[in-house]
Design an enzyme around this catalytic site. Structure first.
Site, mmCIF file in Angstrom:
data_model
loop_
_atom_site.group_PDB
_atom_site.id
_atom_site.type_symbol
_atom_site.label_atom_id
_atom_site.label_comp_id
_atom_site.label_asym_id
_atom_site.label_seq_id
_atom_site.Cartn_x
_atom_site.Cartn_y
_atom_site.Cartn_z
ATOM 1 N N ASP A 111 3.302 -1.579 10.662
ATOM 2 C CA ASP A 111 4.877 -0.982 9.945
ATOM 3 C C ASP A 111 6.428 -1.450 10.173
ATOM 4 O O ASP A 111 6.697 -2.137 11.221
ATOM 5 C CB ASP A 111 4.992 0.377 10.153
ATOM 6 N N ASN A 130 -0.857 2.865 -0.951
ATOM 7 C CA ASN A 130 -0.152 2.102 -0.939
ATOM 8 C C ASN A 130 0.645 2.026 -2.805
ATOM 9 O O ASN A 130 1.120 1.121 -3.480
ATOM 10 C CB ASN A 130 -0.250 0.975 -0.486
HETATM 11 C C1 FPP Z 1 3.977 -1.612 6.118
HETATM 12 O O1 FPP Z 1 5.829 -1.478 5.681
HETATM 13 C C2 FPP Z 1 3.054 -3.201 6.120
HETATM 14 C C3 FPP Z 1 2.658 -3.068 4.522
HETATM 15 C C4 FPP Z 1 2.144 -1.965 3.975
HETATM 16 C C5 FPP Z 1 2.213 -3.855 3.814
HETATM 17 C C6 FPP Z 1 1.575 -4.742 5.033
HETATM 18 C C7 FPP Z 1 1.236 -6.332 4.857
HETATM 19 C C8 FPP Z 1 1.624 -7.645 4.347
HETATM 20 C C9 FPP Z 1 1.946 -7.724 6.275
HETATM 21 C C10 FPP Z 1 1.432 -9.002 4.131
HETATM 22 C C11 FPP Z 1 -0.133 -8.670 3.564
HETATM 23 C C12 FPP Z 1 -0.589 -9.250 5.789
HETATM 24 C C13 FPP Z 1 -0.964 -10.037 5.402
HETATM 25 C C14 FPP Z 1 -2.050 -10.427 6.484
HETATM 26 C C15 FPP Z 1 -1.829 -11.656 4.641
HETATM 27 P P1 FPP Z 1 6.510 -0.764 5.039
HETATM 28 O O2 FPP Z 1 7.114 -1.553 3.755
HETATM 29 O O3 FPP Z 1 5.902 0.809 5.304
HETATM 30 O O4 FPP Z 1 7.902 -0.688 6.058
HETATM 31 P P2 FPP Z 1 8.943 0.099 6.490
HETATM 32 O O5 FPP Z 1 8.083 1.464 6.968
HETATM 33 O O6 FPP Z 1 10.019 -0.392 7.079
HETATM 34 O O7 FPP Z 1 9.768 0.735 4.541
#
Ligand code: FPP
Length: 237
Positions: free
Chosen positions: A13, A61
């Site tokens: 996250d 998501n």
């Molecule tokens: C949460 O951060 C993260 C995600 C919903 C997606 C995670 C995906 C990746 C790290 C990229 C793809 C991964 C691989 C292994 C290829 P957020 O967007 O909720 O962050 P925030 O809370 O700061 O808004």
């Protein structure tokens, strides 16, 4: 360190906030996050961890802005296109958990090929949770048991385990959530019954080998009791 980590699970996250702090679009945070994922898998292997499960896209998501959802899937595809070759060379076996039916047929084909190609690798098992939700996984497992003709009175923890997406792995020993929030977000709900949970304020793109070492060190100080008393545990030694 006494406790061994066989299985490390991570909620990655903080990508969005990392990007916002730099005046960048959210997808740039996910791009940086995918680089972190690669580095952390590498370091996990150096720490003798056998399984690592990353929450790459939750079943919730889909509700994000369409542009971000598309961007994330584009990134996942390009991760497969550009990184899998190297992961394969490093003998990483790749698995996917989650309901892959809703993914594009192109991505499903790429996933099938990747899983097949890396099937016999034995260096580390990298499991990506894609369109994954813990509750959804349990419902799908129950449906599979029904399809297998298992009557409800034969239901046990073991039979449910065998029908979960994660049937091939032990339960996580350690779950790390980065980005400062303290919640589970429908991740591996069944499997984390006795998992140690570590919350880090570091935003995922900034989470590095040193940060993982710190989490592992903290894990090493935990007394894992699995419902027993501390006295019982120490008598066993
Ligand atoms: C949460 O951060 C993260 C995600 C919903 C997606 C995670 C995906 C990746 C790290 C990229 C793809 C991964 C691989 C292994 C290829 P957020 O967007 O909720 O962050 P925030 O809370 O700061 O808004």
């Amino acid at each position: 360190m006494q406790n061994k980590i066989h299985h490390l699970a991570i909620i990655m996250d903080g990508n969005g906030r990392w990007a916002k702090a730099r005046g960048l679009p959210r997808i740039k945070g996910h791009e940086a996050g995918s680089k972190t994922a690669k580095n952390i898998v590498k370091h996990a292997r150096q720490l003798d961890i056998s399984y690592i499960t990353l929450y790459a896209f939750s079943s919730e998501n889909w509700n994000r802005p369409e542009k971000e959802v598309q961007g994330l899937f584009h990134l996942l595809e390009s991760f497969i296109d550009t990184q899998v070759g190297q992961l394969h060379e490093n003998k990483v076996r790749i698995h996917i958990i989650g309901d892959t039916q809703r993914l594009s047929s192109r991505l499903q084909t790429k996933i099938e090929k990747t899983v097949e190609m890396t099937r016999d690798n034995n260096n580390i098992d990298l499991c990506l949770a894609l369109n994954y939700g813990g509750r959804d996984e349990i419902i799908r497992a129950i449906k599979r048991m029904n399809q297998d003709g298992i009557p409800v009175d034969k239901l046990s923890e073991e039979t449910l385990n065998q029908h979960l997406d994660t049937s091939f792995m032990p339960d996580p020993d350690l779950l790390i959530r980065t980005g400062g929030e303290k919640r589970i977000s429908n991740y591996l709900l069944w499997q984390i019954a006795y998992t140690e949970i570590y919350f880090s304020d570091i935003l995922w793109p900034d989470f590095d080998a040193k940060a993982l070492d710190q989490a592992v060190e903290w894990f090493g100080t935990r007394e894992r009791r699995f419902g027993l008393t501390s006295e019982q545990i120490h008598k066993k030694d």
